[in-house]
Each structure stands twice: as structure tokens, then as C-alpha cells.
Motif scaffolding. Structure first.
Motif, PDB file in Angstrom:
ATOM      1  N   PRO A  22       0.840  -1.204   0.000  1.00 17.41           N
ATOM      2  CA  PRO A  22       0.000   0.000   0.000  1.00 17.41           C
ATOM      3  C   PRO A  22       0.873   1.251   0.000  1.00 17.41           C
ATOM      4  O   PRO A  22       2.001   1.238   0.511  1.00 17.41           O
ATOM      5  N   GLY A  40       0.737   4.088   1.644  1.00 16.70           N
ATOM      6  CA  GLY A  40       0.932   4.875   2.862  1.00 16.70           C
ATOM      7  C   GLY A  40       0.368   6.273   2.686  1.00 16.70           C
ATOM      8  O   GLY A  40      -0.579   6.488   1.936  1.00 16.70           O
ATOM      9  N   GLU A  41       0.979   7.262   3.363  1.00 14.02           N
ATOM     10  CA  GLU A  41       0.537   8.646   3.228  1.00 14.02           C
ATOM     11  C   GLU A  41       1.264   9.277   2.051  1.00 14.02           C
ATOM     12  O   GLU A  41       2.470   9.079   1.886  1.00 14.02           O
ATOM     13  N   GLY A  46      -5.338   1.970  -1.463  1.00 12.88           N
ATOM     14  CA  GLY A  46      -5.312   1.883  -0.010  1.00 12.88           C
ATOM     15  C   GLY A  46      -4.411   2.896   0.674  1.00 12.88           C
ATOM     16  O   GLY A  46      -3.896   2.635   1.767  1.00 12.88           O
ATOM     17  N   SER A  59      -3.083   5.701   3.037  1.00 17.32           N
ATOM     18  CA  SER A  59      -3.531   5.972   4.411  1.00 17.32           C
ATOM     19  C   SER A  59      -3.835   7.448   4.632  1.00 17.32           C
ATOM     20  O   SER A  59      -4.424   7.809   5.648  1.00 17.32           O
ATOM     21  N   GLY A  60      -3.463   8.308   3.701  1.00 14.87           N
ATOM     22  CA  GLY A  60      -3.748   9.727   3.798  1.00 14.87           C
ATOM     23  C   GLY A  60      -3.220  10.454   2.579  1.00 14.87           C
ATOM     24  O   GLY A  60      -2.293   9.980   1.932  1.00 14.87           O
ATOM     25  N   LEU A 102     -10.656   8.605   5.083  1.00 14.62           N
ATOM     26  CA  LEU A 102      -9.306   8.943   4.628  1.00 14.62           C
ATOM     27  C   LEU A 102      -8.950  10.377   5.016  1.00 14.62           C
ATOM     28  O   LEU A 102      -9.662  11.315   4.647  1.00 14.62           O
TER      29      LEU A 102
END
Length: 90
Positions: A29, A31-32, A53, A55-56, A81
Motif C-alpha cells: 500500500p 501509505g501517506e 489503499g 492511508s492519507g 481517509l
């Protein structure tokens, strides 16, 4: 179509960025992510990152209104999100 929360995004728009990500990064994934640019290509990339996916997302664009508009669309599509609009990439 990729169904994301209340919004749907045409698969063809996000397919290129998603395929490129998988080619380079595999299944990990993202990540940010800090994204510079919230225009048409940036929009496709951002929705692709949701599908992957992320994370931000932190968005930067010279046109803050455009970044805010994209942030709103992303928040509607993926309410959980974290999406932040920033004045610059620092």
C-alpha cells in the motif's frame, strides 16, 4: 466503475496510475502521499491512490480552490481517509 463511498470514479481514469503503481511497487500500500497538482491527471491519480489503499493524502496546488475541490470529492468518496490541503510542499 470503482465505487468509493458515495462517489464512483470511472475505472479508465484511475486504471493507468494504479497499473503503473503496481508495476513499480507491487502490492504494497502507498501509505501517506503528498500530491503536487490537483488538476485532471492529479484527480485520476488521487482516486487511484484511494483504490490502492493510501492511508492519507496531502494536496498542494497553485490554485488552492482546485485543491479544495479535489479534497472535497476525495472526502465524499472515502470519508475515513485523512485529506489535507497544504499551501506548499514543505
Amino acid at each position: 466503475m470503482i465505487a468509493l463511498g458515495l462517489a464512483a470514479w470511472p475505472l479508465t481514469a484511475a486504471a493507468g496510475p494504479v497499473a503503473a503503481y503496481h508495476l513499480l511497487r507491487g502490492e504494497a500500500p502507498p501509505g501517506e502521499v503528498l500530491m503536487i497538482g490537483a488538476g485532471g491527471v492529479g484527480r485520476a491519480v488521487a482516486f487511484g491512490l484511494i483504490a490502492l489503499g493510501a492511508s492519507g493524502l496531502r494536496l498542494v496546488d497553485r490554485d488552492r480552490a482546485r485543491a479544495e475541490a479535489l479534497a472535497g470529492a476525495l472526502r465524499r468518496a472515502a470519508p475515513a481517509l485523512p485529506v489535507t490541503v497544504m499551501a506548499n510542499a514543505e
